[in-house]
Design a protein around this motif. Structure first.
Motif, PDB file in Angstrom:
ATOM      1  N   GLY A  44       0.776  -1.236   0.000  1.00 49.63           N
ATOM      2  CA  GLY A  44       0.000   0.000   0.000  1.00 49.63           C
ATOM      3  C   GLY A  44       0.806   1.283   0.000  1.00 49.63           C
ATOM      4  O   GLY A  44       0.217   2.384   0.023  1.00 49.63           O
ATOM      5  N   TYR A  45       2.132   1.194  -0.032  1.00 50.46           N
ATOM      6  CA  TYR A  45       2.980   2.389  -0.001  1.00 50.46           C
ATOM      7  C   TYR A  45       4.070   2.314  -1.063  1.00 50.46           C
ATOM      8  O   TYR A  45       4.538   1.233  -1.423  1.00 50.46           O
ATOM      9  N   ILE A  46       4.493   3.491  -1.521  1.00 51.96           N
ATOM     10  CA  ILE A  46       5.669   3.634  -2.364  1.00 51.96           C
ATOM     11  C   ILE A  46       6.823   4.053  -1.462  1.00 51.96           C
ATOM     12  O   ILE A  46       6.709   4.996  -0.677  1.00 51.96           O
ATOM     13  N   TYR A  47       7.959   3.353  -1.563  1.00 51.72           N
ATOM     14  CA  TYR A  47       9.128   3.641  -0.738  1.00 51.72           C
ATOM     15  C   TYR A  47      10.280   4.131  -1.616  1.00 51.72           C
ATOM     16  O   TYR A  47      10.475   3.658  -2.731  1.00 51.72           O
ATOM     17  N   TYR A  48      11.056   5.081  -1.088  1.00 52.40           N
ATOM     18  CA  TYR A  48      12.282   5.497  -1.753  1.00 52.40           C
ATOM     19  C   TYR A  48      13.198   6.206  -0.752  1.00 52.40           C
ATOM     20  O   TYR A  48      12.746   6.734   0.265  1.00 52.40           O
ATOM     21  N   PHE A  49      14.498   6.179  -1.049  1.00 56.34           N
ATOM     22  CA  PHE A  49      15.501   6.869  -0.245  1.00 56.34           C
ATOM     23  C   PHE A  49      15.869   8.182  -0.909  1.00 56.34           C
ATOM     24  O   PHE A  49      15.985   8.267  -2.131  1.00 56.34           O
ATOM     25  N   LEU A  50      16.103   9.218  -0.087  1.00 49.12           N
ATOM     26  CA  LEU A  50      16.635  10.486  -0.547  1.00 49.12           C
ATOM     27  C   LEU A  50      17.799  10.872   0.354  1.00 49.12           C
ATOM     28  O   LEU A  50      17.799  10.569   1.553  1.00 49.12           O
ATOM     29  N   THR A  51      18.778  11.564  -0.228  1.00 43.60           N
ATOM     30  CA  THR A  51      19.918  12.052   0.528  1.00 43.60           C
ATOM     31  C   THR A  51      19.827  13.560   0.655  1.00 43.60           C
ATOM     32  O   THR A  51      19.659  14.267  -0.333  1.00 43.60           O
ATOM     33  N   ASP A  52      19.930  14.042   1.903  1.00 43.94           N
ATOM     34  CA  ASP A  52      19.812  15.470   2.180  1.00 43.94           C
ATOM     35  C   ASP A  52      20.884  15.838   3.190  1.00 43.94           C
ATOM     36  O   ASP A  52      20.895  15.308   4.306  1.00 43.94           O
ATOM     37  N   ASN A  53      21.790  16.753   2.799  1.00 47.16           N
ATOM     38  CA  ASN A  53      22.882  17.156   3.697  1.00 47.16           C
ATOM     39  C   ASN A  53      23.662  15.948   4.211  1.00 47.16           C
ATOM     40  O   ASN A  53      23.948  15.819   5.401  1.00 47.16           O
ATOM     41  N   GLN A  54      23.966  15.029   3.307  1.00 43.23           N
ATOM     42  CA  GLN A  54      24.775  13.842   3.564  1.00 43.23           C
ATOM     43  C   GLN A  54      24.058  12.742   4.344  1.00 43.23           C
ATOM     44  O   GLN A  54      24.621  11.671   4.550  1.00 43.23           O
ATOM     45  N   SER A  55      22.834  12.974   4.794  1.00 41.78           N
ATOM     46  CA  SER A  55      22.077  11.937   5.492  1.00 41.78           C
ATOM     47  C   SER A  55      21.086  11.287   4.530  1.00 41.78           C
ATOM     48  O   SER A  55      20.493  11.974   3.697  1.00 41.78           O
ATOM     49  N   SER A  56      20.894   9.972   4.669  1.00 37.80           N
ATOM     50  CA  SER A  56      19.928   9.257   3.840  1.00 37.80           C
ATOM     51  C   SER A  56      18.627   9.085   4.615  1.00 37.80           C
ATOM     52  O   SER A  56      18.635   8.724   5.789  1.00 37.80           O
ATOM     53  N   HIS A  57      17.510   9.361   3.950  1.00 34.03           N
ATOM     54  CA  HIS A  57      16.196   9.264   4.575  1.00 34.03           C
ATOM     55  C   HIS A  57      15.323   8.311   3.768  1.00 34.03           C
ATOM     56  O   HIS A  57      15.310   8.365   2.532  1.00 34.03           O
ATOM     57  N   LEU A  58      14.600   7.443   4.465  1.00 35.23           N
ATOM     58  CA  LEU A  58      13.631   6.567   3.819  1.00 35.23           C
ATOM     59  C   LEU A  58      12.246   7.196   3.928  1.00 35.23           C
ATOM     60  O   LEU A  58      11.780   7.501   5.025  1.00 35.23           O
ATOM     61  N   TYR A  59      11.614   7.402   2.777  1.00 34.42           N
ATOM     62  CA  TYR A  59      10.268   7.963   2.711  1.00 34.42           C
ATOM     63  C   TYR A  59       9.283   6.892   2.262  1.00 34.42           C
ATOM     64  O   TYR A  59       9.646   5.964   1.526  1.00 34.42           O
ATOM     65  N   ARG A  60       8.048   7.045   2.679  1.00 32.08           N
ATOM     66  CA  ARG A  60       6.980   6.253   2.090  1.00 32.08           C
ATOM     67  C   ARG A  60       5.786   7.159   1.822  1.00 32.08           C
ATOM     68  O   ARG A  60       5.474   8.060   2.606  1.00 32.08           O
ATOM     69  N   VAL A  61       5.154   6.900   0.698  1.00 31.04           N
ATOM     70  CA  VAL A  61       4.028   7.708   0.234  1.00 31.04           C
ATOM     71  C   VAL A  61       2.847   6.782   0.005  1.00 31.04           C
ATOM     72  O   VAL A  61       2.994   5.693  -0.557  1.00 31.04           O
ATOM     73  N   SER A  62       1.674   7.194   0.460  1.00 32.09           N
ATOM     74  CA  SER A  62       0.473   6.386   0.246  1.00 32.09           C
ATOM     75  C   SER A  62       0.223   6.241  -1.249  1.00 32.09           C
ATOM     76  O   SER A  62       0.589   7.098  -2.052  1.00 32.09           O
ATOM     77  N   LYS A  63      -0.410   5.138  -1.633  1.00 32.20           N
ATOM     78  CA  LYS A  63      -0.544   4.846  -3.065  1.00 32.20           C
ATOM     79  C   LYS A  63      -1.421   5.850  -3.803  1.00 32.20           C
ATOM     80  O   LYS A  63      -1.352   5.943  -5.033  1.00 32.20           O
ATOM     81  N   ASP A  64      -2.249   6.638  -3.072  1.00 32.30           N
ATOM     82  CA  ASP A  64      -3.043   7.678  -3.729  1.00 32.30           C
ATOM     83  C   ASP A  64      -2.299   9.007  -3.790  1.00 32.30           C
ATOM     84  O   ASP A  64      -2.822   9.994  -4.317  1.00 32.30           O
TER      85      ASP A  64
END
Length: 310
Positions: A44-64
């Motif tokens: 039910g979620y889309i997941y992806y990593f982003l890098t911001d100021n050298q830190s990696s963050h895992l995000y998830r977004v609802s499918k809608d």
């Protein structure tokens, strides 16, 4: 194509303001992402990593596209290189570098494969370490994470920490390039062996899951020195074995080692896209060729589809 985010007053791909881009649920800049997998849908979620100021963050977004949450942050001394979500767990490799007294003198790089159960709030420090390259090696990568049922496979590339590269052949002779299979049930982590009868510089090049068997394609590292891989001259076998690495058999012989292998249901797909496209990609990167992506993708490639018995 319709932009995925649902927030009003958004220009999406037309937006030029970097801050407003970051606020958009549909925005995921792939140039700051990890090496292998860029985006994954799970439960039910889309997941992806982003890098911001050298830190990696895992995000998830609802499918809608209505809701986006940052669910994990990795310490800024680490970098996420590869990741995969499987059966409710995040499997991810992190890279850390160690330096001498002067910060610009790098001594070696280490990789770890870690596992952490997916939730709405994840503490990276609680990740279970499955494998780490340790202090003996200067690691280059830990990637190609694949999973099927209760098994996870991944590849490591490293050289001895005291190795002084003099030429390509020396690198190929000293390289440590194992592929491991991890059993998530009993926590057993095993290096996949190269079947007997193959050369000293032959390693496991690729693996794929085919029903109740593991397919293992070999790779002769020294053949790269002479360019045999790109020329299609070096041919290797694909072996079939149980997931406990027993009952090893040749599944298919005489496959060009640079070809890509993957499975889908009862079939195995072998493609020479890598062999056909890589010379043109190199010509753009190294020689400054004016070839466009459309030009490269117009190249003819061949795909062979095999039944489960080869």
């Amino acid at each position: 194509l319709t932009p995925w985010g649902k927030k009003p007053n958004r220009l999406h791909e037309m937006e030029t303001d970097s801050e407003r881009k970051q606020e958009c649920n549909a925005y995921a800049p792939m140039e700051n992402n990890s090496d292998d997998l860029h985006i994954q849908y799970y439960d039910g979620y889309i997941y992806y990593f982003l890098t911001d100021n050298q830190s990696s963050h895992l995000y998830r977004v609802s499918k809608d596209g209505q809701k986006r949450d940052k669910i994990m942050t990795v310490d800024d001394t680490l970098r996420v290189n590869s990741w995969l979500i499987h059966r409710g767990w995040l499997y991810y490799s992190v890279q850390s570098s160690f330096y001498g007294e002067k910060y610009d003198t790098q001594i070696y790089t280490k990789f770890m494969l870690k596992a952490l159960e997916i939730s709405s709030h994840m503490n990276e420090k609680n990740g279970e370490v499955i494998y780490e390259t340790g202090e003996k090696y200067n690691a280059v990568s830990l990637n190609k994470i694949k999973a099927y049922k209760n098994y996870v496979c991944y590849s490591v590339l490293a050289a001895p920490k005291n190795f002084d590269e003099t030429d390509t052949a020396a690198w190929m002779r000293s390289v440590y390039a194992p592929v491991f299979i991890y059993n998530t049930d009993n926590k057993q982590n095993c290096e996949i062996p190269v079947p007997t009868g193959n050369g000293n510089y032959t390693t496991v090049g690729d693996v794929t899951f085919l029903q109740d068997r593991l397919l293992v394609k070999l790779y002769n590292n020294l053949s790269d020195v002479e360019g045999d891989t790109l020329n299609g001259l070096n041919k290797v076998p694909i072996y079939s074995m149980n997931y406990d690495l027993t009952d090893v058999k040749v599944w298919l012989d005489g496959v060009e080692q640079g070809k890509l292998m993957q499975s889908s249901g009862d079939y195995v797909i072998i493609s020479d896209a890598f062999l056909q496209l890589l010379p043109d990609i190199y010509s753009v990167i190294v020689s400054g060729s004016d070839l466009t992506l459309d030009d490269i993708l117009k190249q003819k490639t061949n795909v062979d589809i095999y039944s489960a018995d080869g």
